[in-house]
Design a protein around this motif. Structure first.
Motif, mmCIF file in Angstrom:
data_model
loop_
_atom_site.group_PDB
_atom_site.id
_atom_site.type_symbol
_atom_site.label_atom_id
_atom_site.label_comp_id
_atom_site.label_asym_id
_atom_site.label_seq_id
_atom_site.Cartn_x
_atom_site.Cartn_y
_atom_site.Cartn_z
ATOM 1 N N THR A 154 0.918 -1.215 0.067
ATOM 2 C CA THR A 154 -0.134 0.087 0.034
ATOM 3 C C THR A 154 0.832 1.140 0.114
ATOM 4 N N PRO A 155 0.506 2.122 -0.952
ATOM 5 C CA PRO A 155 1.437 3.316 -0.915
ATOM 6 C C PRO A 155 1.472 4.152 0.405
ATOM 7 N N SER A 156 2.547 4.732 0.783
ATOM 8 C CA SER A 156 2.586 5.442 2.226
ATOM 9 C C SER A 156 3.543 6.379 2.176
ATOM 10 N N VAL A 157 3.637 7.345 3.015
ATOM 11 C CA VAL A 157 4.647 8.318 3.237
ATOM 12 C C VAL A 157 4.870 8.535 4.669
ATOM 13 N N GLU A 158 6.087 8.656 5.010
ATOM 14 C CA GLU A 158 6.482 8.781 6.324
ATOM 15 C C GLU A 158 7.624 9.603 6.480
ATOM 16 N N PRO A 159 8.177 10.228 7.740
ATOM 17 C CA PRO A 159 9.270 10.961 7.777
ATOM 18 C C PRO A 159 10.440 9.724 7.627
ATOM 19 N N ASP A 160 11.784 10.543 7.184
ATOM 20 C CA ASP A 160 13.127 9.720 7.244
ATOM 21 C C ASP A 160 13.634 9.734 8.575
#
Length: 355
Positions: A154-160
């Motif tokens: 599932t596409p996701s975005v998070e802090p590095d």
């Protein structure tokens, strides 16, 4: 009320061309300069999209459902909702937000959003945790924000998270700190009973920064804590036992324990002791004296990127012509590897001494 026919007459194009542009379906079909001329004319004439008519034509409501846990009720994370709403609005979508805190039934909230005809869903967590996408969303376009799909895909975005710690620790090293401690997070994932994603990434980044500087990682300089009295006691013991001159803290709340322990020992933050936190929490980072140098988490950026990514899935197009806004942290490409990672920005204040 302005019509598409009037816009077509103003710009000298066909009504079908205007329709494609106003419905964000012009990419690859209409020359960019013509599309821009149509948008300018629509703005000048005060054209407003009729959502009901558009829904009937396209079988799309242009509604995005935002499902949050500990986001809508967390003051400094409200930027995630603002970011998602800003992107949705710019792309012609409306955002409906529901919270599943306080005993709210997640399945019922999702069902309600589906009854509204939501075209896709944003699913958001706090503190970057691994999560399982609810079964009710498996047949829908969905993007995770500040969360990672435990099952993958599932596409996701998070802090590095790794870069957060590496940048903060390197900043302390460059400031001349010789013994840098890490005050980490002792919270574990409820499913795996292992440290949460953020803790894993930040501990790894801390260790790597030390190694890159030719230093040896020493686990005696690490204190993973929860909160309140036990946390204050653990940080105090770290002061007495190891006498660090620099601290990288998992978040701004844990940085407070360092401030308190330093004050009890007559040590001055920004002179005797250097501290870097994470969050840029509006209360803590700006109230502590001296003000706390901290890494700002990209809540607005995560919400914005997730909404744009979701629209690209809904409309099945790359949105190559979309112009990204200026943000504190740079936004990754929409086709970035999953999870997409945002490199966070370190906000320099006065809590780090220069030797």
């Amino acid at each position: 009320m302005t019509t598409m026919k009037e816009i077509a007459q103003r710009t000298g194009v066909s009504v079908s061309t205007v329709s494609l542009v106003m419905n964000h379906r012009d990419a690859g079909r209409i020359k960019p300069e013509i599309a821009e001329r149509v948008r300018q004319a629509a703005s000048q004439l005060g054209y407003k999209v009729n959502p009901m008519a558009q829904s009937l034509r396209t079988n799309s409501t242009r509604i995005i459902g935002f499902i949050s846990e500990e986001v809508a009720t967390t003051p400094y994370a409200g930027g995630m909702i603002l970011g998602a709403q800003s992107a949705a609005n710019r792309l012609g979508y409306m955002l409906i937000t529901v919270s599943i805190d306080g005993g709210m039934d997640e399945a019922e909230e999702i069902a309600a959003l589906k009854r509204y005809g939501a075209d896709g869903f944003l699913y958001a967590k706090m503190s970057n945790r691994a999560t399982t996408v609810p079964e009710q969303l498996r047949d829908c376009p969905v993007v995770l924000a500040d969360a990672t799909d435990r099952d993958g895909g599932t596409p996701s975005v998070e802090p590095d998270e790794f870069a957060i710690a590496h940048d903060a620790t390197t900043y302390l090293i460059n400031a001349g700190c010789q013994r840098i401690a890490y005050v980490g997070c002792d919270v574990t994932d409820d499913t795996t009973n292992k440290p949460i994603v953020a803790q894993n990434g930040r501990l790894a980044g801390y260790r790597a920064a030390l190694q890159d500087a030719g230093r040896t990682y020493d686990e005696r300089l690490v204190a993973n804590v929860l909160n309140n009295g036990p946390a204050l006691k653990a940080v105090g013991e770290l002061f007495e036992r190891e006498q660090p001159d620099g601290f990288f803290c998992f978040n701004d709340a844990r940085a407070w324990y360092v401030y308190e322990c330093a004050a009890r020992r007559g040590l001055a933050i920004g002179k005797d002791i250097s501290v870097v936190g994470v969050d840029n929490h509006r209360v803590l980072a700006e109230t502590l004296e001296p003000q706390l140098t901290t890494v700002e988490l990209p809540h607005f950026e995560m919400g914005y990127w997730a909404a744009v990514k979701l629209v690209s899935l809904i409309e099945q197009r790359p949105l190559d012509d979309f112009e990204w806004p200026e943000t504190t942290a740079p936004l990754p490409q929409l086709d970035a590897p999953i999870p997409a990672k945002i490199h966070c920005t370190l906000i320099e204040k006065n809590s780090v001494a220069r030797h």
